[in-house]
Write an enzyme that holds these catalytic residues in place. Sequence first.
Site, PDB file in Angstrom:
ATOM      1  N   HIS A 157       0.672   3.711   8.644  1.00  0.00           N
ATOM      2  CA  HIS A 157      -0.242   2.604   8.390  1.00  0.00           C
ATOM      3  C   HIS A 157      -0.925   2.185   9.687  1.00  0.00           C
ATOM      4  CE1 HIS A 157       1.139   2.724   4.484  1.00  0.00           C
ATOM      5  NE2 HIS A 157       1.621   1.528   4.295  1.00  0.00           N
ATOM      6  N   ARG A 425       3.865   9.666  -2.108  1.00  0.00           N
ATOM      7  CA  ARG A 425       3.469   8.385  -2.715  1.00  0.00           C
ATOM      8  C   ARG A 425       2.052   8.496  -3.247  1.00  0.00           C
ATOM      9  NH1 ARG A 425       2.159   2.262  -0.890  1.00  0.00           N
ATOM     10  NH2 ARG A 425       0.852   3.257   0.671  1.00  0.00           N
ATOM     11  N   GLU A 550       4.619  -4.380  -6.486  1.00  0.00           N
ATOM     12  CA  GLU A 550       3.895  -4.939  -5.349  1.00  0.00           C
ATOM     13  C   GLU A 550       3.364  -6.356  -5.561  1.00  0.00           C
ATOM     14  OE1 GLU A 550       1.616  -1.892  -2.953  1.00  0.00           O
ATOM     15  OE2 GLU A 550       1.614  -0.915  -4.903  1.00  0.00           O
ATOM     16  N   ASP A 590       1.526  -6.577  -0.258  1.00  0.00           N
ATOM     17  CA  ASP A 590       0.608  -6.932  -1.338  1.00  0.00           C
ATOM     18  C   ASP A 590       1.068  -8.167  -2.089  1.00  0.00           C
ATOM     19  OD1 ASP A 590      -1.728  -4.928  -1.731  1.00  0.00           O
ATOM     20  OD2 ASP A 590      -0.030  -3.670  -1.220  1.00  0.00           O
ATOM     21  N   ARG A 628       8.268  -3.297   4.191  1.00  0.00           N
ATOM     22  CA  ARG A 628       7.931  -4.372   5.126  1.00  0.00           C
ATOM     23  C   ARG A 628       6.949  -3.860   6.173  1.00  0.00           C
ATOM     24  NH1 ARG A 628      12.403  -5.785   8.386  1.00  0.00           N
ATOM     25  NH2 ARG A 628      11.963  -8.018   8.387  1.00  0.00           N
ATOM     26  N   ARG A 763      -6.916  -3.656   1.673  1.00  0.00           N
ATOM     27  CA  ARG A 763      -5.518  -3.347   1.953  1.00  0.00           C
ATOM     28  C   ARG A 763      -4.862  -4.502   2.708  1.00  0.00           C
ATOM     29  NH1 ARG A 763      -3.450   1.182   0.702  1.00  0.00           N
ATOM     30  NH2 ARG A 763      -4.776   2.847  -0.089  1.00  0.00           N
TER      31      ARG A 763
END
Length: 935
Positions: A157, A425, A550, A590, A628, A763
């Site tokens: 990320h 994913r 989420e 989220d 997290r 996001r």
Amino acid sequence: MSLHAPAPSADLSAAADKDQPLREDIRLLGRLLGDTVREQEGGEAFTAVETIRQIAVRFARDQEPAARDELAAILNGLPRDTMLSVVRAFTYFLHFANIAEDQHHIRRRRTHEIAGSEAREGSLAYALERLAEAGVGGEALAEALGHALVSPVLTAHPTEVSRKSILHCQREVARLLDTRDRVAMTPEEAADNDAALRAAVLTLWRTRMLRPNRLAVVDEVKNGISYYDDTFFAELPRLYCQFEDQLKSRFPEQSWDLPNFFRIGSWIGGDRDGNPFVTADILKEALRLQSSAALDFYLDEIHALGADLPLSQMLLPVSAELAALADRSPDRSPHRADEAYRRALTGIYARLAATSESLDRHPPLRHAVAESAPYDSSAALVADLQVLAASLAAHGAGLLARGRLRRLIRAVQVFGFHLAPIDLRQNSDVHERSVAELLALAGRLPSVAAYSALDEAARIALLAEEIASPRPLYSPYLAYSEETAGELAIFFAARELKARYGDAALPNCIISKTDGASDLLEVALLAKEAGLLIPGAQPKLAVNIIPLFETIDDLRRSAPVMASLFALPAYRALVAARGEEQEVMLGYSDSNKDGGFLTSGWELYKAEIDLTRVFAAAGVRLRLFHGRGGSVGRGGGPSYQAILAQPAGAVSGQIRITEQGEVIASKYANPEVGRRNLEILAAATLEATLTDHENRVEPARPYHAVLDRLSQLAFSAYRGLVYETPGFTTYFRESTPVSEIANLNIGSRPASRKKSEAIEDLRAIPWVFSWAQCRLMLPGWYGFGSAVEAWLGEHPEGREAGLATLRKMYRNWPFFRTLLSNMDMVLAKSDIAIASRYAELVTDAELRAAIFGRIKAEWERTRELLLAIEEQAELLADNPLLKRSIRNRFPYMDPLNHLQVELLHRHRAGETDERIRRGIHLTINGVAAGLRNSG
């Protein structure tokens, strides 16, 4: 004149002695940086940097209005080249402050260990003491470890804004500081160290901070692998050995050979959710690169073992097994005829070199003495290495097996030939479209749209029937859409890669945005089409199918969804095929963006309780995967407290936690810091599993009704601002650098899931990262003050009685205390005065005044009520280390924020000078470094 740390204030004087080395390190690095700026950029740039530093310290320390105006005037008038030098100088100082603090933590820990101090919280020794106090014996501990799993999972990320080249130079600075601390140097050695530090600072100054191009997924894979070279290869086996030795010392009557319960996971190269650049070919390359890194490490260690074990059979007998292993070696050198260990290692090296060629098309740097057959599995390599260890132990030389050889055996057991298990994913919507197309083209449904038109019950019935059928839907002779073909290719690649590298290489399929049972059955169907699920009375399933809940609504549905799945014979059989274990992932990021900090935290907590109950009733072991982020707004905060704050029964020996963005470098770039963070995860998991930490002081259940109401009120306040206030999206996009962050080359993934300005589609990472840059940290606190204020007003016994209840909850309930401690940290890192400057970027004055006024009022209300509940006069009253850290770094962040605002003004006004764009991105780097957990 030189850059240096602000002088300590009176309230920090008690820690003066132990913090003196830290201040000396910061002053040293600041002086070297100042010298470098003066030598490389000239006296004018140095003078500007030093003048700004002095005013910024006045502004941060004394909050002088005149200092703010003076600072703004100087910064706004800087020539552009000087401005870039100023930005880089302050950014590097913040990086140096981080390095100095990490080294100080290492220094303090070593000091305590040398002094024989009591075990510190978060250490395995401390955990074992707590377990002993709770009456947990060796057998209970061994049983828990027998099914335990602790797995930090590295993700790509994009909040890591530092290049690997920069991180490499920073590690050299840390190494040189560490040498100064540990070694009594001669004057010549000290001079060499000074020169090396100056060279490292100069190298940093002349190294480009920013990437010219966006990272590709393969670059992210290589970045992730670098943490194995730096930390995990050495420190994870060392941690296993340390823990085994502690257990043997405490429970000498038991035999301790720890299972491989601690593993590092990865999403890099397998996470396709919103990232079109992750393909089947990328997945294959990711595993090839990972495997090559593991095998290179093993080859180097085996080569080093050859030097460590030059043992002669004339002086030390060997076992029959070792003699046979040596005889099978292609090493025929007469010089090693009596050195069975070396000949055995030469043979192992040859087989491993052949494995590297065979598996990865990756020849080793050192050629083998001759060709040999490759290993068919990592277990076969472990078996050969254990022959060496057993022979040494059997002949009185066991001590020689307790160092490098012991650690290498553990490394191969943990990392295998795949290095790290990669999770697959994808978003549930993509799975749905792919399954709809499979069903339609196979003639099972009249059209693609027909599947979407089915209700949930009809979908479940259809999917269950297809999962049980041995007949495939897929045909290589049909033309599928690009999306469906890509998804099928991933699943086919997964089957191929599992056969190549072992089942552990690709164990998990995670489904983002899960909201129903059909989402999991769709993945089961795709797995069946690829041969990862073999139907039958007792089906065989080669992957774990993991829902990711989420949003707030999804979290509330999580337990009912899992209960419905366990009641479905077709799915219950799949759970049995996976050893009666089921993993569930919970999304912190989220859910926070959806419902705010307090509601997100509370709904996550309640979901864990409900899931624990549902799984216990079904007789299925629950493993929770906590999604997290680094910041509190994305579920971040201290890992030890976060794990111990889980509801009773939710950990149960198994936990996975994502490690994201800049947090990976912060935790794992330094080997000693990395081992400490790994130890914390293991220790906290054991404590949470074997003690009832949640109810240690008093039962927590009576407080749940209070949190329910507070959450309702906070949710209303948060949603009212973010989703129901007209113009809020405009305010957010204009008052933060979210658009500029989207253009940073810090990751392969787009900032939004789709082309949309809506916050729903943004996001969570850029959402949180943007609020951190403008120093508001809104996702980490907004709504709490309004909720508490309203709840106190509703309390039947009056405000003071309500406040007393909240204070008692804070003292006695770990979950609530952790929640508020994290909010305390966020508020301490925020700065409403600096945030007001970002608000000035909003072009609509009326909109600006209305929304910032609400945010400021809520910030002040939240701060006031938080301190009232904590019964403290100021933020971070019980966290002196972070308070010290903020004091050291914030005077150097403030100028970066001021410059960022000015540059954003110019950029958005249409100025096209490349130096402006570069300056914005450099300030983003610097502010992120100063905050450390910003994304």
